[in-house]
Design a protein around this motif. Structure first.
Motif, PDB file in Angstrom:
ATOM      1  N   HIS A  66       0.711  -1.139  -0.141  1.00 52.91           N
ATOM      2  CA  HIS A  66      -0.322  -0.057  -0.091  1.00 52.91           C
ATOM      3  C   HIS A  66       0.996   1.676   0.200  1.00 52.91           C
ATOM      4  O   HIS A  66       0.120   2.696  -0.542  1.00 52.91           O
ATOM      5  CB  HIS A  66      -0.720   0.185   1.130  1.00 52.91           C
ATOM      6  N   ALA A  67       2.087   1.490   1.084  1.00 50.97           N
ATOM      7  CA  ALA A  67       2.630   2.430   0.542  1.00 50.97           C
ATOM      8  C   ALA A  67       3.485   3.146  -0.454  1.00 50.97           C
ATOM      9  O   ALA A  67       3.893   4.025  -0.893  1.00 50.97           O
ATOM     10  CB  ALA A  67       4.095   1.743   2.280  1.00 50.97           C
ATOM     11  N   ARG A  68       3.648   1.615  -1.284  1.00 49.99           N
ATOM     12  CA  ARG A  68       4.636   1.317  -2.600  1.00 49.99           C
ATOM     13  C   ARG A  68       3.241   1.855  -3.776  1.00 49.99           C
ATOM     14  O   ARG A  68       3.331   2.654  -5.028  1.00 49.99           O
ATOM     15  CB  ARG A  68       5.144   0.372  -2.337  1.00 49.99           C
ATOM     16  N   ALA A  69       2.108   1.708  -3.592  1.00 48.80           N
ATOM     17  CA  ALA A  69       1.375   1.650  -4.327  1.00 48.80           C
ATOM     18  C   ALA A  69       0.787   3.181  -4.130  1.00 48.80           C
ATOM     19  O   ALA A  69       0.727   4.315  -4.059  1.00 48.80           O
ATOM     20  CB  ALA A  69      -0.456   1.439  -4.213  1.00 48.80           C
ATOM     21  N   ARG A  70       0.224   3.664  -6.023  1.00 49.59           N
ATOM     22  CA  ARG A  70      -0.407   5.158  -6.121  1.00 49.59           C
ATOM     23  C   ARG A  70      -1.427   5.225  -4.964  1.00 49.59           C
ATOM     24  O   ARG A  70      -2.730   5.708  -5.918  1.00 49.59           O
ATOM     25  CB  ARG A  70      -0.246   4.986  -7.654  1.00 49.59           C
ATOM     26  N   ALA A  71      -1.402   5.175  -4.360  1.00 49.98           N
ATOM     27  CA  ALA A  71      -3.076   4.847  -3.348  1.00 49.98           C
ATOM     28  C   ALA A  71      -3.466   6.543  -3.500  1.00 49.98           C
ATOM     29  O   ALA A  71      -2.693   7.837  -3.349  1.00 49.98           O
ATOM     30  CB  ALA A  71      -2.839   4.810  -1.274  1.00 49.98           C
ATOM     31  N   GLY A  72      -4.397   6.801  -3.583  1.00 51.44           N
ATOM     32  CA  GLY A  72      -5.046   8.138  -3.877  1.00 51.44           C
ATOM     33  C   GLY A  72      -5.364   8.818  -4.995  1.00 51.44           C
ATOM     34  O   GLY A  72      -5.999   9.965  -5.085  1.00 51.44           O
ATOM     35  N   GLN A  73      -4.432   8.218  -5.946  1.00 56.22           N
ATOM     36  CA  GLN A  73      -4.556   9.056  -7.184  1.00 56.22           C
ATOM     37  C   GLN A  73      -5.378   8.447  -8.021  1.00 56.22           C
ATOM     38  O   GLN A  73      -5.619   7.093  -7.975  1.00 56.22           O
ATOM     39  CB  GLN A  73      -2.841   8.626  -7.678  1.00 56.22           C
ATOM     40  N   PRO A  74      -6.344   9.445  -8.769  1.00 48.72           N
ATOM     41  CA  PRO A  74      -6.614   8.512  -9.333  1.00 48.72           C
ATOM     42  C   PRO A  74      -6.471   7.806 -10.675  1.00 48.72           C
ATOM     43  O   PRO A  74      -5.118   8.225 -11.376  1.00 48.72           O
ATOM     44  CB  PRO A  74      -7.186   9.852 -10.603  1.00 48.72           C
ATOM     45  N   ALA A  75      -7.023   6.850 -11.597  1.00 47.81           N
ATOM     46  CA  ALA A  75      -6.343   6.132 -12.613  1.00 47.81           C
ATOM     47  C   ALA A  75      -7.113   6.711 -13.680  1.00 47.81           C
ATOM     48  O   ALA A  75      -8.022   6.460 -14.958  1.00 47.81           O
ATOM     49  CB  ALA A  75      -7.174   4.748 -12.178  1.00 47.81           C
ATOM     50  N   ASP A  76      -5.857   7.502 -13.864  1.00 51.19           N
ATOM     51  CA  ASP A  76      -6.972   9.005 -15.034  1.00 51.19           C
ATOM     52  C   ASP A  76      -5.972   8.317 -15.972  1.00 51.19           C
ATOM     53  O   ASP A  76      -5.090   7.320 -16.382  1.00 51.19           O
ATOM     54  CB  ASP A  76      -6.404   9.858 -15.437  1.00 51.19           C
ATOM     55  N   LYS A  77      -6.242   8.552 -17.300  1.00 56.80           N
ATOM     56  CA  LYS A  77      -6.222   8.374 -18.977  1.00 56.80           C
ATOM     57  C   LYS A  77      -4.144   7.886 -18.743  1.00 56.80           C
ATOM     58  O   LYS A  77      -4.115   6.992 -19.418  1.00 56.80           O
ATOM     59  CB  LYS A  77      -6.757   9.479 -20.225  1.00 56.80           C
ATOM     60  N   ALA A  78      -3.931   9.175 -18.343  1.00 53.81           N
ATOM     61  CA  ALA A  78      -2.518   8.942 -18.592  1.00 53.81           C
ATOM     62  C   ALA A  78      -2.203   8.117 -17.485  1.00 53.81           C
ATOM     63  O   ALA A  78      -1.287   7.632 -18.193  1.00 53.81           O
ATOM     64  CB  ALA A  78      -1.547  10.131 -17.504  1.00 53.81           C
ATOM     65  N   PHE A  79      -2.919   7.838 -16.343  1.00 50.39           N
ATOM     66  CA  PHE A  79      -2.544   6.240 -15.893  1.00 50.39           C
ATOM     67  C   PHE A  79      -2.447   5.326 -16.246  1.00 50.39           C
ATOM     68  O   PHE A  79      -0.824   4.444 -16.326  1.00 50.39           O
ATOM     69  CB  PHE A  79      -2.207   5.841 -13.997  1.00 50.39           C
ATOM     70  N   ILE A  80      -3.350   5.166 -16.761  1.00 50.46           N
ATOM     71  CA  ILE A  80      -3.779   3.932 -18.347  1.00 50.46           C
ATOM     72  C   ILE A  80      -2.631   3.633 -19.136  1.00 50.46           C
ATOM     73  O   ILE A  80      -2.539   2.608 -19.518  1.00 50.46           O
ATOM     74  CB  ILE A  80      -4.810   4.228 -18.473  1.00 50.46           C
ATOM     75  N   ASP A  81      -2.716   4.780 -19.441  1.00 52.48           N
ATOM     76  CA  ASP A  81      -1.851   4.948 -20.403  1.00 52.48           C
ATOM     77  C   ASP A  81      -0.141   4.621 -20.592  1.00 52.48           C
ATOM     78  O   ASP A  81       0.223   3.199 -21.226  1.00 52.48           O
ATOM     79  CB  ASP A  81      -1.953   5.952 -21.703  1.00 52.48           C
ATOM     80  N   SER A  82       0.075   5.177 -18.622  1.00 54.00           N
ATOM     81  CA  SER A  82       1.775   4.372 -18.829  1.00 54.00           C
ATOM     82  C   SER A  82       1.744   2.663 -18.599  1.00 54.00           C
ATOM     83  O   SER A  82       3.331   2.187 -18.795  1.00 54.00           O
ATOM     84  CB  SER A  82       1.932   5.656 -17.279  1.00 54.00           C
ATOM     85  N   LEU A  83       0.230   2.273 -18.026  1.00 55.22           N
ATOM     86  CA  LEU A  83       0.647   0.869 -18.346  1.00 55.22           C
ATOM     87  C   LEU A  83       1.207   0.152 -19.412  1.00 55.22           C
ATOM     88  O   LEU A  83       1.059  -0.506 -19.089  1.00 55.22           O
ATOM     89  CB  LEU A  83      -0.365   0.252 -17.547  1.00 55.22           C
ATOM     90  N   TYR A  84       0.477   1.380 -20.403  1.00 56.65           N
ATOM     91  CA  TYR A  84       1.149   0.012 -22.106  1.00 56.65           C
ATOM     92  C   TYR A  84       2.569   0.984 -22.335  1.00 56.65           C
ATOM     93  O   TYR A  84       2.097   0.356 -23.766  1.00 56.65           O
ATOM     94  CB  TYR A  84      -0.608   0.586 -22.796  1.00 56.65           C
ATOM     95  N   GLU A  85       2.997   1.613 -21.945  1.00 56.37           N
ATOM     96  CA  GLU A  85       4.264   2.182 -22.587  1.00 56.37           C
ATOM     97  C   GLU A  85       5.539   1.368 -22.536  1.00 56.37           C
ATOM     98  O   GLU A  85       5.511   0.683 -21.151  1.00 56.37           O
ATOM     99  CB  GLU A  85       4.397   3.434 -21.574  1.00 56.37           C
ATOM    100  N   ARG A  86       6.225   1.105 -23.499  1.00 56.47           N
ATOM    101  CA  ARG A  86       7.355   0.197 -23.260  1.00 56.47           C
ATOM    102  C   ARG A  86       8.411   0.545 -23.091  1.00 56.47           C
ATOM    103  O   ARG A  86       8.770   2.384 -23.676  1.00 56.47           O
ATOM    104  CB  ARG A  86       7.071  -0.442 -24.403  1.00 56.47           C
ATOM    105  N   ASP A  87       9.773   0.087 -22.898  1.00 50.08           N
ATOM    106  CA  ASP A  87      10.472   1.434 -22.699  1.00 50.08           C
ATOM    107  C   ASP A  87      12.337   0.823 -23.415  1.00 50.08           C
ATOM    108  O   ASP A  87      11.298   0.351 -23.884  1.00 50.08           O
ATOM    109  CB  ASP A  87      11.479   0.882 -20.724  1.00 50.08           C
TER     110      ASP A  87
END
Length: 87
Positions: A66-87
């Motif tokens: 929980h401490a490492r999570a993005r607790a309290g931050q919204p799962a907005d479009k930018a966050f969801i898009d970041s899940l699919y980005e490749r390094d």
């Protein structure tokens, strides 16, 4: 809370099923009935204490996660898009 190795009162088991189980464990272990019951009780106590430790470890893991999570931050479009980005 610990236990005393000094017997303050004998243990009498009046349940024939429990007596049969003790006999079976005694035969499997090649020991006395007293030793079979002693080992069974010690093993069960260790198992129960281990469950408590498992609960505590799970809670600690959950807290760290929980401490490492993005607790309290919204799962907005930018966050969801970041899940699919490749390094």
């Amino acid at each position: 809370m610990g236990y005393s190795t000094e017997a303050t009162m004998p243990l009498y088991v009046k349940d024939p099923t429990v007596d049969a189980l003790a006999d079976e464990l005694m035969a499997l272990r090649g020991s006395t009935k007293t030793e079979a019951v002693r080992q069974a009780l010690r093993n069960e106590i260790a198992r129960v204490k281990g469950e408590t430790d498992l609960v505590e470890r799970t809670l600690a893991f959950t807290r760290r996660l929980h401490a490492r999570a993005r607790a309290g931050q919204p799962a907005d479009k930018a966050f969801i898009d970041s899940l699919y980005e490749r390094d």
